[in-house]
Each structure stands twice: as C-alpha cells, then as structure tokens.
Design an enzyme around this catalytic site. Structure first.
Site, PDB file in Angstrom:
ATOM      1  N   LYS A 206      45.558  55.437  35.629  1.00  0.00           N
ATOM      2  CA  LYS A 206      45.236  54.492  36.701  1.00  0.00           C
ATOM      3  C   LYS A 206      46.323  53.431  36.730  1.00  0.00           C
ATOM      4  O   LYS A 206      46.697  52.881  35.699  1.00  0.00           O
ATOM      5  CB  LYS A 206      43.871  53.850  36.495  1.00  0.00           C
ATOM      6  CG  LYS A 206      43.533  52.865  37.595  1.00  0.00           C
ATOM      7  CD  LYS A 206      42.072  52.523  37.628  1.00  0.00           C
ATOM      8  CE  LYS A 206      41.684  51.591  36.511  1.00  0.00           C
ATOM      9  NZ  LYS A 206      40.377  50.930  36.765  1.00  0.00           N
TER      10      LYS A 206
HETATM   11  C1  5RP Z   1      38.410  45.796  36.066  1.00  0.00           C
HETATM   12  C2  5RP Z   1      39.115  47.084  36.228  1.00  0.00           C
HETATM   13  C3  5RP Z   1      38.811  47.853  37.458  1.00  0.00           C
HETATM   14  O1  5RP Z   1      38.317  49.141  37.094  1.00  0.00           O
HETATM   15  C4  5RP Z   1      40.088  48.068  38.272  1.00  0.00           C
HETATM   16  O2  5RP Z   1      40.831  46.874  38.330  1.00  0.00           O
HETATM   17  C5  5RP Z   1      39.738  48.517  39.702  1.00  0.00           C
HETATM   18  O3  5RP Z   1      38.986  47.493  40.308  1.00  0.00           O
HETATM   19  P1  5RP Z   1      39.662  46.626  41.497  1.00  0.00           P
HETATM   20  O4  5RP Z   1      39.870  47.555  42.677  1.00  0.00           O
HETATM   21  O5  5RP Z   1      38.664  45.545  41.786  1.00  0.00           O
HETATM   22  O6  5RP Z   1      40.962  46.116  40.937  1.00  0.00           O
HETATM   23  O7  5RP Z   1      39.906  47.538  35.412  1.00  0.00           O
HETATM   24  O8  5RP Z   1      38.717  45.221  34.840  1.00  0.00           O
END
Ligand code: 5RP
Length: 294
Positions: A206
């Site tokens: 990710k």
């Molecule tokens: C929060 C995270 C989230 O899973 C990731 O950031 C995705 O959420 P967003 O679209 O709100 O950034 O790691 O700690």
C-alpha cells in the site's frame, strides 16, 4: 550487499511492457499455494483484477477520527459497496456484525506502537499475532513499514516476521508505506519503499499516489493499492483514484475520502465504478452527484 559506489539510477521501466501474467490474476503471486491464492482472490476481483478496500483502522493511533466516531453506525452503510474491510481487530470485534463479512475480505491491521501524541510514529511492534489473524479470518495482515526513519529496522523486522508466519499458513501480508511528517512523498521515495517491501516478500503493497506513478507500479513486482490520504474535494479524489489505476495500481484502500465525504455512500459507489466498472473519473463524479442529489 552491493557496494554503494557508482550506483546508477534506475531508468528503464519498460512502461509499455506489462509484467507477464502466468496463471493467476494477482501480479507476482502465481507461484503461491492454493490457500494464499484464495485469500488473494478474496481481495482482488478475478474479473477486474482490482480491489476496493475501505480503510477504517485509523483509530489504532488517532483515536476517534472525523467520520469514524461510530464504526457500528457508519461502516454498515458502506459495506455493500466494498470488497475489503481494512480494520483493527478491536474495531471489527466490537463494532462489526460478522454477517456483514459473508462476502467480504479482511485486511487486518497487525502492528501498532505509537499514537498521535508522539512526534516519531515509526516505532511499532507486531501487536496481532498469526493465531489471532487466523481467528479473525484475515485475508491479509497489514504491517506499517517506515523506510528512512528511526524505526526502519524494527519495522522491517515486524514485516519480515509477519511474512514468514503468513507464508507458513497461507495468509498474505500487505506492507503499508508509512509517510510521516518528516518522510518524503517523492516518486523516488515511493519507488524505493514499495520495491523494498516487495523484496521482503510482501504479497501486497500500500502506497500513496504520486507523479510518474507508473514507474512506481512498474518497478514493484506485486500489486500496489493506493491509500486515499487526507480528504480532497470529491472530484479530485476520484481523479486520483482513476489516474492511479490507469498507471498500474490494483485498487484503492480509501478511508477519509469516503467516510468524510458529504455523501459517503454516493462516493463509495463512484469509487467502485472506477475500480471495477471501468468508469472514468468524470463519469464517476457525475455518478456521485446524481446519487447525492437523488
Ligand atoms: C490509517 C491508515 C489507513 O489505512 C490508510 O491511510 C488509508 O486511509 P486514508 O484513505 O484515510 O488515508 O493507514 O492509519
């Protein structure tokens, strides 16, 4: 380890040459065994090849976040339109009816260690072990990786141990590129971090969208899903989603840009149209407006 003298920057990404897919629809995962492949297929739709993860694990270091004050109320309204719940074990256990998960996958947040009260967020531990991931029926385990920060080595140890345990039992690991206040958001940084996480053996990475994103996805041998990041105007968030997929992302793991939207159920359906139904960002934004105003 190669010496660092005379390093040449990577510059031949062969963007126009898709990575050869063998017999499995998830990039770089053809040689895993059946169980791992079923979990990856629960996450990545075999027809579109993509995934729509709804991220609501923010509370693990932020506490109650705007739009997530009540998981038990907000998440069920969005569940019909998503593929994967990206969440903590506590959030799932306490707030989410297991029946909602009958045809969904779970990306389980398995590391923690800091809070919003800390300046340096990079010191995490594996806080959910493999037995608990099995008990939670996780389809992948999410581990934060802090490349370039003080906690780099310990986070690499966290993900390496999680990958070892996951490979033993057929549960994929998703490495989450951490971008704290100090860390870069440059294309070069994301190429480095995503490739390192893939080389550690993570099945999913990710990351955040960036310029020349196609060079990030081209040089990462496993699928990348993009985090949505801070709340943007809906049209911009949909363009980011569309552009990331056009440049090689295998889906999104979006939170704030859905649950902080003026019309979350309209927004999640618009995102889904891009992720699975080949909608353009403009078509998706029109869909968002039509649903919101209906
Ligand atoms: C929060 C995270 C989230 O899973 C990731 O950031 C995705 O959420 P967003 O679209 O709100 O950034 O790691 O700690």
């Amino acid at each position: 380890m190669a010496d660092k003298d005379g390093l040449k920057n990577a510059d031949n990404f062969m963007i126009d040459v898709p990575q050869a897919q063998r017999d499995f629809h998830v990039k770089g995962c053809s040689d895993y065994r059946w169980g791992m492949k079923t979990r990856l297929s629960n996450i990545f739709n075999p027809i579109s090849g993509n995934t729509l993860m709804l991220a609501f694990d923010h509370g693990y270091f932020l506490g109650p976040t705007s739009g997530l004050e009540r998981l038990d109320i907000t998440i069920p309204t969005l569940a019909p339109y998503i593929d994967v719940f990206m969440a903590t074990r506590g959030g799932l256990n306490a707030c989410i009816d297991p029946k909602l998960l009958s045809d969904k996958a779970i990306a389980l947040r398995c590391t923690s260690g800091s809070s919003i009260l800390n300046d340096d967020l990079s010191h995490e531990v594996v806080s959910v072990n493999i037995k608990e991931a099995v008990r939670m029926n996780a389809d992948c385990m999410a581990v934060q990786v802090f490349i370039g920060s003080e906690g780099q080595k310990s986070s690499i140890d966290n993900i390496s141990k999680t990958i070892d345990a996951g490979n033993e039992l057929g549960i994929p690991t998703m490495g989450v590129v951490a971008v704290g206040k100090e860390m870069e958001r440059t294309t070069k940084y994301f190429r480095l971090a995503t490739r390192m996480i893939a080389e550690f053996g993570a099945q999913i990475v990710k990351c955040y969208y960036c310029d020349d994103f196609e060079t990030v996805t081209a040089s990462c041998p496993v699928p990348i899903v993009i985090a949505g990041g801070k709340k943007l105007p809906e049209a911009e968030a949909l363009s980011m989603c569309y552009n990331s997929l056009q440049r090689g992302a295998a889906g999104v793991d979006m939170g704030r840009n859905i649950f902080q939207s003026d019309a979350p159920t309209a927004m999640v359906q618009a995102v889904r149209a891009i992720v699975h139904d080949k909608a353009t960002d403009k078509e998706a934004f029109q869909m968002y407006q039509d649903i919101k105003n209906s």
